[in-house]
Design a protein around this motif. Structure first.
Motif: not given
Length: 64
Positions: A33-39
């Motif tokens: 949701a915060s746009g920090q997910l890489e995988n």
């Protein structure tokens, strides 16, 4: 995680693992949701692992 590995664990270990997987799923959703997910594929893997653990636990309950 494979079903064979899950079946080898005790119920207490499965409950602990389920709790940890749910925490991880929450953290992954938060990162997404915060746009920090890489995988992004990890979200799917964790959801499936949760389902596997829940299935094994319910099988054991009905077997008793």
């Amino acid at each position: 995680m494979k079903p064979v590995d899950i079946r080898a664990k005790s119920e207490d270990e499965l409950r602990d693992q389920l709790r940890d997987l749910k925490k991880e799923a929450f953290n992954l959703r938060f990162q997404q949701a915060s746009g920090q997910l890489e995988n992004t594929s990890r979200v799917r893997d964790v959801r499936r692992d949760i389902a596997r653990v829940q299935t094994i636990l319910s099988e054991r309950r009905t077997a008793q």
